[in-house]
Design an enzyme around this catalytic site. Structure first.
Site, PDB file in Angstrom:
ATOM      1  N   GLU A  22       1.140  -0.838   0.182  1.00 58.44           N
ATOM      2  CA  GLU A  22      -0.270  -0.214  -0.358  1.00 58.44           C
ATOM      3  C   GLU A  22       0.765   1.339   0.038  1.00 58.44           C
ATOM      4  O   GLU A  22       0.328   2.096  -0.561  1.00 58.44           O
ATOM      5  CB  GLU A  22      -0.886   0.010   1.065  1.00 58.44           C
ATOM      6  N   VAL A  23       2.380   1.346   0.708  1.00 60.98           N
ATOM      7  CA  VAL A  23       2.766   2.434   0.689  1.00 60.98           C
ATOM      8  C   VAL A  23       3.468   2.914  -0.592  1.00 60.98           C
ATOM      9  O   VAL A  23       3.764   3.990  -1.307  1.00 60.98           O
ATOM     10  CB  VAL A  23       3.518   2.799   1.755  1.00 60.98           C
ATOM     11  N   SER A  42      10.045  -7.224  -4.582  1.00 60.82           N
ATOM     12  CA  SER A  42       9.138  -7.262  -3.282  1.00 60.82           C
ATOM     13  C   SER A  42       8.841  -8.778  -3.502  1.00 60.82           C
ATOM     14  O   SER A  42       8.491  -9.562  -5.134  1.00 60.82           O
ATOM     15  CB  SER A  42       7.605  -6.913  -3.037  1.00 60.82           C
ATOM     16  N   PRO A  43       9.242  -9.714  -3.026  1.00 58.31           N
ATOM     17  CA  PRO A  43       8.114 -11.064  -2.968  1.00 58.31           C
ATOM     18  C   PRO A  43       6.906 -11.456  -3.603  1.00 58.31           C
ATOM     19  O   PRO A  43       6.378 -11.931  -4.068  1.00 58.31           O
ATOM     20  CB  PRO A  43       8.053 -12.384  -1.652  1.00 58.31           C
ATOM     21  N   ASP A 128       7.640   5.967   6.524  1.00 58.50           N
ATOM     22  CA  ASP A 128       7.202   5.639   8.410  1.00 58.50           C
ATOM     23  C   ASP A 128       8.216   6.484   9.455  1.00 58.50           C
ATOM     24  O   ASP A 128       8.062   6.043  10.085  1.00 58.50           O
ATOM     25  CB  ASP A 128       6.543   5.032   8.312  1.00 58.50           C
TER      26      ASP A 128
END
Length: 269
Positions: A22-23, A42-43, A128
């Site tokens: 989502e980010v 990313s997996p 974040d």
């Protein structure tokens, strides 16, 4: 401390994005319109991110977009795997590295790998975790069909509040979109014409002062009305006069008043 807000030209530049949830989905719409060459590690890949990656040719865990060009506004490469340090070597240099995973411990390890390999000058943003960012994503207001971009940044304090300000600006200027687009197009054309006429190194201050004065006198509300051809002739006459008289910069005495500009140097409406 204030941050320095810059507009980065990323066409053809390698960007590394680690994480595809989502980010990451909030980052990609800002990246792809720049024409950057985006690699994602990313997996798991969010379905909407996968939509930016058609025409893929796979080799093991790595897939390449065979039809990628800077103008395609698509992802270039996806590596379906967890991050490993050696993946930093896929490209000789990364203009920007983005870490968009929820595990802050792993994020910090990736940050340290990047620091060890490239030093503190490498552009990196760890989602974040503000202390691990040397730049922030702001809220981008897009006006005049993309000819005007405004960045609203809270320096990592409250991205959502920045987005509220962005939405307010876009709403306020939405009804003026046509005028803004016409104004920025004409100003760009005039600036380029003036650069052609006064093309010598010692003319820089003269032409910059003239452009500034003309823009200020027309003002935000009237720049879209300007007649570029008439203004180009005006500059030619002003330039010749300044050269003849040995005047290094334009003064208020040799630029028409705002009233004269609006009455004599605008297009018919």
């Amino acid at each position: 401390m204030l941050s320095l807000q810059l507009a980065h030209r990323l066409q053809g530049s390698n960007i590394l994005l680690i994480g595809a949830g989502e980010v990451a989905l909030t980052r990609i719409p800002k990246l792809l319109p720049t024409g950057c060459k985006l690699t994602i590690i990313s997996p798991l890949i969010h379905s909407k991110i996968q939509e930016t990656f058609p025409n893929q040719v796979s080799n093991g865990d790595t897939s390449i977009n065979g039809n990628w060009t800077p103008k395609s506004q698509q992802t270039y490469r996806i590596i379906r795997d967890i991050y490993s340090r050696d993946q930093l070597d896929i490209e000789p240099v990364w203009s920007i590295i983005l870490v968009c995973i929820s595990d802050h411990i792993v994020s910090k390890e990736i940050y340290q790998d990047v620091q060890n390999k490239y030093g503190s000058g490498q552009m990196i943003n760890v989602a974040d975790v503000p202390p691990l960012c040397n730049f922030y994503f702001g809220a981008n207001a897009i006006l005049a069909n993309g000819h005007i971009q405004l960045l609203i940044s809270t320096n990592g304090l409250s991205p959502r509040f920045g987005a509220l300000i962005r939405d307010d600006i876009e709403e306020r200027y939405d009804s003026h979109a046509v005028q803004l687009d016409e104004a920025i197009r004409k100003l760009g054309e005039l600036r380029e014409t003036v650069r052609t006429i006064a093309c010598n190194h010692d003319d820089v201050k003269l032409r910059m002062t003239w452009i500034k004065e003309i823009t200020d006198r027309f003002g935000l509300a009237n720049c879209y009305k300007m007649d570029v051809d008439k203004l180009a002739h005006l500059f030619t006459d002003t330039y010749s006069y300044c050269k003849q008289e040995g005047i290094p910069i334009v003064t208020s005495d040799n630029i028409p008043s705002k009233e004269d500009l609006l009455s004599q140097f605008t297009t018919a409406t």
